[in-house]
Write a protein that holds these residues in place. Sequence first.
Motif, PDB file in Angstrom:
ATOM      1  N   UNK A 101      19.314   2.142  -2.391  1.00  0.00           N
ATOM      2  CA  UNK A 101      20.062   2.193  -1.129  1.00  0.00           C
ATOM      3  C   UNK A 101      19.258   1.593   0.030  1.00  0.00           C
ATOM      4  N   UNK A 102      19.923   0.736   0.797  1.00  0.00           N
ATOM      5  CA  UNK A 102      19.350   0.283   2.062  1.00  0.00           C
ATOM      6  C   UNK A 102      20.481   0.128   3.061  1.00  0.00           C
ATOM      7  N   UNK A 103      20.127   0.052   4.326  1.00  0.00           N
ATOM      8  CA  UNK A 103      21.141   0.048   5.384  1.00  0.00           C
ATOM      9  C   UNK A 103      21.071  -1.234   6.209  1.00  0.00           C
ATOM     10  N   UNK A 104      22.250  -1.703   6.594  1.00  0.00           N
ATOM     11  CA  UNK A 104      22.380  -2.781   7.569  1.00  0.00           C
ATOM     12  C   UNK A 104      23.158  -2.191   8.728  1.00  0.00           C
ATOM     13  N   UNK A 105      22.467  -2.010   9.863  1.00  0.00           N
ATOM     14  CA  UNK A 105      23.018  -1.227  10.974  1.00  0.00           C
ATOM     15  C   UNK A 105      23.343   0.163  10.445  1.00  0.00           C
ATOM     16  N   UNK A 106      24.615   0.590  10.476  1.00  0.00           N
ATOM     17  CA  UNK A 106      24.981   1.916   9.980  1.00  0.00           C
ATOM     18  C   UNK A 106      25.675   1.857   8.619  1.00  0.00           C
TER      19      UNK A 106
END
Length: 325
Positions: A101-106
């Motif tokens: 898992x990783x995030x781009x913005x929210x």
Amino acid sequence: MIINRLGIGDVVLTTPLAQILKKYIKNVKIGFLVAKKAEDILKNHPYIDDVFVYKNKHEKRKVIDDIRAKEYKAAIIVDGRLGSSFIAWRAKCKLLNSAYTFSINKKQIFGRKELAKKAIEDFSMYAKTIFDINYDENLLIPKIGSCDINRKIFIEKWIEKIKKDTKEIVLIVARTAADIKNWNKEELSKLNLYLNENGIKPVYIGSKNDREYIESISGTKFNIAGDFGLRDIPEIASYASWALSMCTGPLHILGTVENLPIIAIYGPSDPLRWAPKNAIVVQSSLPCVPCLNWAKCKREKGNTCMDEIKFERVKNILLKYALIK
């Protein structure tokens, strides 16, 4: 090494995993890597040998070196984050599960797959999937580290002092960091005044940033926001008749106190996943609940899921469970 860099509540609900591993694996050493905000709750913990703190990316190298120095050989990535996998890998830990898992913005990419609906069962499930340990899900009890003996003595004396001004000890967690998860202050004021009418001066717990908000709630009260640490909460709660809280970290800390009735007020978050075992859940009846997306709620203030919950519903709970004596 168990890595969960999420919120305080997530870390509290991960502690049964440490207990299981300690019980079933001979001579195992358990370390926890957590975010700075969750560091204190793991001090003096009976199942955790080392606590490592991830403060920010600039101190990542130090955390990796600290883990290496303690010679941890394997890691469980409970938070599911790719970044946590990299930290464990660079610390020379074998990855016992996959985490992407990783995030781009929210927006989350490759979100963590849940192993069970209830968070406490979900996080503990790694004991079964990785080590094939059979345990009873009904016996999973979260636990935080104990406060120091001097704090226990201080709290005991403080409780004796405030007992002179209240018929019983009632704890209230007034708000969370997310406004949309907070109960309407007018309804909370009605509860406070009702308790005052019944001889109770409630004790409000929280951070120092909550002090002004708590003072604005109608009625008399003990405002101890910022005066006590997270590990003090269970000790204070051991003297309480009951507690009330929104869905936030201190709710899960209160959930570690055996036989403490907790009125848990839920709006956008899911009580099926997050509510403590000893919680009496009061949830909004709006059809969109739980939405799990409170950051983008389009309802106007005054018409949110938490606004829909009125004091009368909480009063009925108090009467039904005979919490007001």
